[in-house]
Design a protein around this motif. Sequence first.
Motif, PDB file in Angstrom:
ATOM      1  N   LEU A   1       9.791 -19.587 -39.729  1.00 15.26           N
ATOM      2  CA  LEU A   1       9.420 -20.402 -41.059  1.00 15.26           C
ATOM      3  C   LEU A   1      10.448 -20.167 -42.040  1.00 15.26           C
ATOM      4  O   LEU A   1      10.981 -21.073 -42.718  1.00 15.26           O
ATOM      5  N   CYS A   2      10.853 -18.848 -42.213  1.00 17.92           N
ATOM      6  CA  CYS A   2      11.733 -18.689 -43.256  1.00 17.92           C
ATOM      7  C   CYS A   2      13.342 -18.997 -43.041  1.00 17.92           C
ATOM      8  O   CYS A   2      14.086 -19.696 -43.784  1.00 17.92           O
ATOM      9  N   SER A   3      13.644 -18.716 -41.799  1.00 22.96           N
ATOM     10  CA  SER A   3      14.892 -19.199 -41.167  1.00 22.96           C
ATOM     11  C   SER A   3      15.070 -20.834 -41.446  1.00 22.96           C
ATOM     12  O   SER A   3      16.082 -21.107 -41.704  1.00 22.96           O
ATOM     13  N   ARG A   4      13.775 -21.662 -40.837  1.00 22.94           N
ATOM     14  CA  ARG A   4      13.986 -23.124 -40.796  1.00 22.94           C
ATOM     15  C   ARG A   4      14.074 -23.548 -42.219  1.00 22.94           C
ATOM     16  O   ARG A   4      14.874 -24.387 -42.682  1.00 22.94           O
ATOM     17  N   ALA A   5      13.280 -22.924 -43.237  1.00 26.04           N
ATOM     18  CA  ALA A   5      13.524 -23.278 -44.620  1.00 26.04           C
ATOM     19  C   ALA A   5      14.563 -22.990 -45.571  1.00 26.04           C
ATOM     20  O   ALA A   5      15.329 -23.871 -45.975  1.00 26.04           O
ATOM     21  N   PHE A   6      15.119 -21.684 -45.384  1.00 25.83           N
ATOM     22  CA  PHE A   6      16.437 -21.289 -46.148  1.00 25.83           C
ATOM     23  C   PHE A   6      17.630 -21.732 -45.415  1.00 25.83           C
ATOM     24  O   PHE A   6      18.700 -21.800 -46.219  1.00 25.83           O
ATOM     25  N   ALA A   7      17.539 -22.262 -43.947  1.00 31.30           N
ATOM     26  CA  ALA A   7      18.856 -22.605 -43.566  1.00 31.30           C
ATOM     27  C   ALA A   7      19.333 -23.857 -44.065  1.00 31.30           C
ATOM     28  O   ALA A   7      20.489 -24.274 -44.256  1.00 31.30           O
ATOM     29  N   GLN A   8      18.168 -24.762 -44.514  1.00 30.33           N
ATOM     30  CA  GLN A   8      18.626 -26.099 -45.172  1.00 30.33           C
ATOM     31  C   GLN A   8      19.619 -25.932 -46.391  1.00 30.33           C
ATOM     32  O   GLN A   8      20.568 -26.607 -46.189  1.00 30.33           O
TER      33      GLN A   8
ATOM     34  N   ARG B   1      24.188 -16.398 -44.154  1.00 31.35           N
ATOM     35  CA  ARG B   1      24.212 -15.176 -43.286  1.00 31.35           C
ATOM     36  C   ARG B   1      22.461 -15.062 -43.335  1.00 31.35           C
ATOM     37  O   ARG B   1      21.818 -14.945 -44.149  1.00 31.35           O
ATOM     38  N   ILE B   2      22.197 -15.193 -42.091  1.00 29.36           N
ATOM     39  CA  ILE B   2      20.740 -14.750 -41.829  1.00 29.36           C
ATOM     40  C   ILE B   2      20.594 -13.549 -41.091  1.00 29.36           C
ATOM     41  O   ILE B   2      21.478 -13.387 -39.974  1.00 29.36           O
ATOM     42  N   ILE B   3      19.937 -12.511 -41.606  1.00 27.06           N
ATOM     43  CA  ILE B   3      19.961 -11.298 -40.915  1.00 27.06           C
ATOM     44  C   ILE B   3      18.490 -10.882 -40.538  1.00 27.06           C
ATOM     45  O   ILE B   3      17.765 -10.933 -41.551  1.00 27.06           O
ATOM     46  N   ASN B   4      18.085 -10.590 -39.595  1.00 30.02           N
ATOM     47  CA  ASN B   4      16.714 -10.150 -39.118  1.00 30.02           C
ATOM     48  C   ASN B   4      16.654  -8.571 -38.963  1.00 30.02           C
ATOM     49  O   ASN B   4      17.645  -7.977 -38.323  1.00 30.02           O
ATOM     50  N   MET B   5      15.309  -8.124 -39.398  1.00 29.97           N
ATOM     51  CA  MET B   5      15.128  -6.798 -39.313  1.00 29.97           C
ATOM     52  C   MET B   5      14.389  -6.522 -37.824  1.00 29.97           C
ATOM     53  O   MET B   5      13.298  -6.778 -37.741  1.00 29.97           O
TER      54      MET B   5
ATOM     55  N   ILE C   1      27.230 -20.728 -40.609  1.00 24.76           N
ATOM     56  CA  ILE C   1      26.200 -19.628 -40.670  1.00 24.76           C
ATOM     57  C   ILE C   1      26.129 -18.843 -39.600  1.00 24.76           C
ATOM     58  O   ILE C   1      25.986 -19.127 -38.435  1.00 24.76           O
ATOM     59  N   THR C   2      26.017 -17.316 -39.938  1.00 32.01           N
ATOM     60  CA  THR C   2      25.936 -16.320 -38.908  1.00 32.01           C
ATOM     61  C   THR C   2      24.580 -15.970 -38.922  1.00 32.01           C
ATOM     62  O   THR C   2      23.635 -15.994 -39.790  1.00 32.01           O
ATOM     63  N   VAL C   3      24.203 -15.386 -37.782  1.00 36.24           N
ATOM     64  CA  VAL C   3      22.789 -14.905 -37.443  1.00 36.24           C
ATOM     65  C   VAL C   3      22.750 -13.546 -36.598  1.00 36.24           C
ATOM     66  O   VAL C   3      23.238 -13.602 -35.432  1.00 36.24           O
ATOM     67  N   ASN C   4      22.567 -12.547 -37.285  1.00 33.25           N
ATOM     68  CA  ASN C   4      22.288 -11.245 -36.462  1.00 33.25           C
ATOM     69  C   ASN C   4      21.206 -10.456 -36.839  1.00 33.25           C
ATOM     70  O   ASN C   4      20.469 -10.780 -37.765  1.00 33.25           O
ATOM     71  N   THR C   5      20.844  -9.559 -35.950  1.00 35.58           N
ATOM     72  CA  THR C   5      19.756  -8.826 -36.038  1.00 35.58           C
ATOM     73  C   THR C   5      20.171  -7.083 -36.226  1.00 35.58           C
ATOM     74  O   THR C   5      21.056  -6.735 -35.440  1.00 35.58           O
ATOM     75  N   ILE C   6      19.391  -6.504 -36.940  1.00 34.52           N
ATOM     76  CA  ILE C   6      19.666  -5.097 -36.946  1.00 34.52           C
ATOM     77  C   ILE C   6      18.360  -4.402 -36.364  1.00 34.52           C
ATOM     78  O   ILE C   6      17.488  -4.443 -36.648  1.00 34.52           O
ATOM     79  N   GLY C   7      18.996  -3.415 -35.413  1.00 32.84           N
ATOM     80  CA  GLY C   7      17.939  -2.750 -34.314  1.00 32.84           C
ATOM     81  C   GLY C   7      18.203  -1.528 -34.784  1.00 32.84           C
ATOM     82  O   GLY C   7      18.860  -0.404 -34.489  1.00 32.84           O
ATOM     83  N   ALA C   8      17.013  -1.250 -35.772  1.00 31.82           N
ATOM     84  CA  ALA C   8      17.015   0.173 -36.445  1.00 31.82           C
ATOM     85  C   ALA C   8      15.885   1.039 -35.602  1.00 31.82           C
ATOM     86  O   ALA C   8      15.046   0.683 -35.044  1.00 31.82           O
ATOM     87  N   THR C   9      16.507   2.430 -35.622  1.00 31.49           N
ATOM     88  CA  THR C   9      15.535   3.532 -35.143  1.00 31.49           C
ATOM     89  C   THR C   9      14.478   3.721 -36.221  1.00 31.49           C
ATOM     90  O   THR C   9      14.290   2.980 -37.278  1.00 31.49           O
ATOM     91  N   VAL C  10      13.784   4.901 -36.090  1.00 30.62           N
ATOM     92  CA  VAL C  10      12.963   5.168 -37.220  1.00 30.62           C
ATOM     93  C   VAL C  10      13.467   5.484 -38.332  1.00 30.62           C
ATOM     94  O   VAL C  10      14.412   6.303 -38.476  1.00 30.62           O
TER      95      VAL C  10
END
Length: 256
Positions: free
Chosen positions: A125-132, A141-145, A183-192
């Motif tokens: 929902l956030c990506s769809r809204a803010f991509a506009q 830049r869209i970055i996912n946690m 627009i780039t889209v990436n994900t951060i794969g974090a440990t604890v």
Amino acid sequence: MSIRTLFGLEGSVAVITGGGGGIGSAAAVALAEAGADIAVVGRNVAKLEDTAAAIGKTGRRALVIESSVTDEASVEAARDRVVAEFGRVDILFNNAGITSPKLLTDMSVDEWHAVLEVNLTGAFLCSRAFAQPMMARRHGRIINMGSILSGRGMATRTAYCASKAGLANFGSALAFELGPYGITVNTIGATVIVTDLNRDLIRTQPHLYDKVLARSALGRLGEVEDVTGVLVFLASPAAGFVTGQTLYVDGGYTAG
Ligand SMILES: NC(=O)c1ccc[n+]([C@@H]2O[C@H](COP(=O)([O-])OP(=O)(O)OC[C@H]3O[C@@H](n4cnc5c(N)ncnc54)[C@H](OP(=O)(O)O)[C@@H]3O)[C@@H](O)[C@H]2O)c1
């Protein structure tokens, strides 16, 4: 482009969901220190106000928006407020997330849906809204946690693993749709990551983290700075040719 410009965010606008949380508040301050004005989105306004005060100390502007990422209308209203106040959106950090540790056989459908709704549908929902507004300016830049559990399994985390794996591959798919708009889209794969939320648990029950530590090449858990440094990089012009990726910030956990 100078290195300062390459790694800077001067004049840009960032939106952070879950901006009152442990990682979200640190992310807000880091992006502000790099030069961005920040909108923090969440349900707990008192926590968002604390983050806004910390952003204010950096000299950047802060906007607090009470909104649930699972509520389509409130996400679109949040987007409209950011555009009205700041005139643009450059960076979206899909950071809001929950977990519900349960064995599969003990998990209700409602508990399953709750995790998927926040972690995955919320990012949609956030990506769809803010991509506009990003598409209109042909930059973003869209970055996912994400998590190490975007690519690995763990008992009692079926819903969380499904949501974070889905989030990472959602990002890869979206990278192809939004690439033509710059627009780039990436994900951060974090440990604890050590935050106020788990600090006491780590201190009082360190054995809970033995398995993670045993697999870590660096032999430690993550600190918020481990995440915020990579976040600022992914948000910056320096990462303009990086998209569709999951960048693991895990001390080598997933390399083994
Ligand atoms: N800490 C770790 O070890 C770790 C490791 C890997 C990945 N992560 C991920 O990092 C992200 C942040 O985690 P954290 O450790 O900082 O936890 P946290 O302090 O609990 O932060 C989570 C944030 O999500 C927000 N949130 C939850 N439901 C929401 C909703 N419906 N709408 C808007 N916001 C919502 C909460 O804000 P409100 O209550 O104000 O709504 C809260 O600020 C999560 O996605 C988590 O899965 C954490």
